[in-house]
Design an enzyme around this catalytic site. Structure first.
Site, PDB file in Angstrom:
ATOM      1  N   ASP A   1      54.548  71.972  51.956  1.00 27.73           N
ATOM      2  CA  ASP A   1      54.882  73.249  52.598  1.00 27.73           C
ATOM      3  C   ASP A   1      55.389  73.048  54.033  1.00 27.73           C
ATOM      4  OD1 ASP A   1      53.631  74.022  50.264  1.00 27.73           O
ATOM      5  OD2 ASP A   1      51.725  74.438  51.233  1.00 27.73           O
TER       6      ASP A   1
ATOM      7  N   SER B   1      53.408  79.964  50.585  1.00 27.26           N
ATOM      8  CA  SER B   1      53.210  79.174  51.792  1.00 27.26           C
ATOM      9  C   SER B   1      53.268  79.972  53.086  1.00 27.26           C
ATOM     10  CB  SER B   1      54.269  78.086  51.792  1.00 27.26           C
ATOM     11  OG  SER B   1      53.785  76.970  52.368  1.00 27.26           O
TER      12      SER B   1
ATOM     13  N   HIS C   1      51.979  69.757  42.512  1.00 24.04           N
ATOM     14  CA  HIS C   1      50.788  68.908  42.638  1.00 24.04           C
ATOM     15  C   HIS C   1      51.169  67.427  42.581  1.00 24.04           C
ATOM     16  CE1 HIS C   1      47.459  71.945  42.553  1.00 24.04           C
ATOM     17  NE2 HIS C   1      48.476  72.681  42.162  1.00 24.04           N
TER      18      HIS C   1
ATOM     19  N   GLU D   1      46.343  71.924  59.543  1.00 23.02           N
ATOM     20  CA  GLU D   1      45.897  72.645  58.342  1.00 23.02           C
ATOM     21  C   GLU D   1      44.682  71.972  57.713  1.00 23.02           C
ATOM     22  OE1 GLU D   1      49.064  74.113  55.931  1.00 23.02           O
ATOM     23  OE2 GLU D   1      47.673  75.111  54.557  1.00 23.02           O
TER      24      GLU D   1
ATOM     25  N   SER E   1      50.831  80.230  54.994  1.00 18.89           N
ATOM     26  CA  SER E   1      50.073  79.486  56.015  1.00 18.89           C
ATOM     27  C   SER E   1      50.945  78.455  56.715  1.00 18.89           C
ATOM     28  CB  SER E   1      48.821  78.844  55.413  1.00 18.89           C
ATOM     29  OG  SER E   1      49.158  78.081  54.307  1.00 18.89           O
TER      30      SER E   1
HETATM   31  C1  GLA Z   1      49.964  74.038  47.614  1.00 26.87           C
HETATM   32  C2  GLA Z   1      49.798  72.921  48.641  1.00 26.87           C
HETATM   33  C3  GLA Z   1      50.944  71.900  48.548  1.00 26.87           C
HETATM   34  C4  GLA Z   1      51.161  71.432  47.114  1.00 26.87           C
HETATM   35  C5  GLA Z   1      51.239  72.634  46.172  1.00 26.87           C
HETATM   36  C6  GLA Z   1      51.330  72.234  44.719  1.00 26.87           C
HETATM   37  O1  GLA Z   1      51.081  74.812  47.955  1.00 26.87           O
HETATM   38  O2  GLA Z   1      49.765  73.453  49.933  1.00 26.87           O
HETATM   39  O3  GLA Z   1      50.676  70.817  49.415  1.00 26.87           O
HETATM   40  O4  GLA Z   1      50.143  70.544  46.717  1.00 26.87           O
HETATM   41  O5  GLA Z   1      50.121  73.495  46.310  1.00 26.87           O
HETATM   42  O6  GLA Z   1      52.531  71.585  44.448  1.00 26.87           O
END
Ligand code: GLA
Length: 385
Positions: free
Chosen positions: A178, A132, A41, A166, A134
């Site tokens: 991601d 990830s 985050h 996205e 997506s």
């Molecule tokens: C998800 C979001 C990323 C990032 C993470 C937390 O994976 O897609 O962009 O914010 O949460 O680190």
């Protein structure tokens, strides 16, 4: 009950399975899922992240069509989706296909002329695992569409286009972590990403040289508030930055954070500011070959996410606690949180024991068996056939 090993599959066999479903396929393109080692985050706070690309990827085969229709099928979905390229706008396509349609929209927005296309995708990144899937779908289809259009788009432009796909078409306002690792990762390296200026640096990541393995554990828990929770954390961070009068929490000092009156905002900001420091410290520890320090930083990161950012859950805490009790050097949840996956840095000779202990705890608590993924740092998006 045993933990279930989630294999990444044989790329050549997966590619053949896809091209068999198309007439005149142009090629098959893969993009990986990711495990973020540390820096959670922080991307949407102009901070630092340190992810690796997983061997698990989404594969997309493409063929051209004579009309202006985009047709997408997925091995994992029952219904194909068809849409005219010119009809893709925010809100016009929903569900999984919006990620693919979003890529076509973003590439067209960047001025690329796309032909009608037939795409078949096979996702080998477990869905809903916080690894990830997506971005893997978006980035593999981006390479496939560029090939179909005959354009060579540089990777950094593709990062921007896939982020827009996205956020603007699929409606998921993620922070860029991601897509960046899916498009820029390298085998045996973690990618240090600085979201203040989008600079990246490859950092050697070879735990095997120290007798360690990075274990990824998919808890298979998805909590109802996961979508809303992400947006709320973003809003809290923006509010904290606004109260402090800084453009983003990247510019806030620990002393400023402690001066915040609101308890919730103070804890959210404390996580972000301390986490950015831990990314810097992890890179320094890796460069000094100090794996116990890397483990200590993983543990501190998890505590911060559990207590200050409040994005962990019982299943993630159970993986982290059990792995640490049975010999992991360090463990933490990874990704957006509220379910999904945890990572643990485990002495290779204790891997089987740690996996068995985690599975036993899950069974005792009445939870479904967790998935475990082998996770050497792997290649970024590429053509596989
Ligand atoms: C998800 C979001 C990323 C990032 C993470 C937390 O994976 O897609 O962009 O914010 O949460 O680190």
């Amino acid at each position: 009950m045993r933990a279930e090993r989630v294999e990444s599959g044989d790329p050549a066999a997966i590619a053949t399975g896809l091209t068999d479903r198309l007439t005149d396929p142009l090629g098959v393109f893969a993009a990986p899922g990711r495990a973020n080692l540390i820096g959670e985050h922080t991307d949407y706070n102009a901070g630092l992240c340190l992810p690796i690309a997983l061997p698990h990827a989404t594969y997309a085969a493409v063929a051209r069509r004579d009309d202006d229709v985009l047709r997408v099928e997925s091995v994992q979905q029952t219904q194909p989706v068809e849409v005219r390229l010119s009809a893709i706008t925010p809100g016009s396509v929903s569900g999984w296909a919006s990620y693919v349609a979003g890529v076509a929209w973003a590439l067209r927005e960047d001025g690329h002329r796309l032909p009608g296309m037939q795409l078949v995708v096979d996702g080998r990144v477990p869905l809903g695992s916080g690894l990830s899937s997506s971005a893997a779908l978006i980035c593999s289809t981006a390479l496939a569409m560029c090939a179909a259009a005959g354009v060579d788009v540089d990777r950094r432009s593709l990062v921007r286009a896939t982020m827009r796909a996205e956020s603007e078409i699929a409606g998921a306002p993620t922070g860029g972590l991601d897509q960046t690792i899916a498009l820029l990762g390298e085998p045996d390296h973690a990618l240090l990403i600085d979201f203040r200026d989008q600079q990246t640096r490859q950092v050697p990541w070879r735990p095997a040289d120290a007798g360690l393995t990075l274990l990824v554990v998919d808890t298979r828990a998805t909590h109802a508030h996961s979508d809303g929770g992400y947006g709320q954390r973003r809003a809290d961070c923006e509010e904290a930055a606004q109260v402090l009068g800084v453009p983003s929490l990247r510019e806030a000092t620990p002393d400023q954070v402690e001066s915040l009156d609101d308890d919730r905002l103070r804890r959210r900001a404390r996580h972000v500011v301390s986490e950015i420091g831990r990314v810097e410290d992890t890179v320094a520890a890796l460069e000094a070959d100090d794996w116990s320090e890397v483990g200590r930083l993983f543990a501190a990161s998890h505590t911060s996410m559990r207590d200050d950012f409040e994005i962990s859950c019982e299943e993630l805490d159970a993986v982290v606690d059990t792995a640490s009790t049975h010999g992991a050097v360090g463990a933490r949840m990874t990704g957006g949180g509220f379910g999904g996956s945890a990572i643990a840095l485990v002495p290779t000779d204790r891997m089987a024991k740690v996996c068995d202990e985690i599975a036993a705890v899950f069974a005792a608590r009445g939870w479904a068996a967790p998935g475990v993924l082998p996770a050497p740092a792997s290649a970024s998006a590429r053509q596989v056939s």
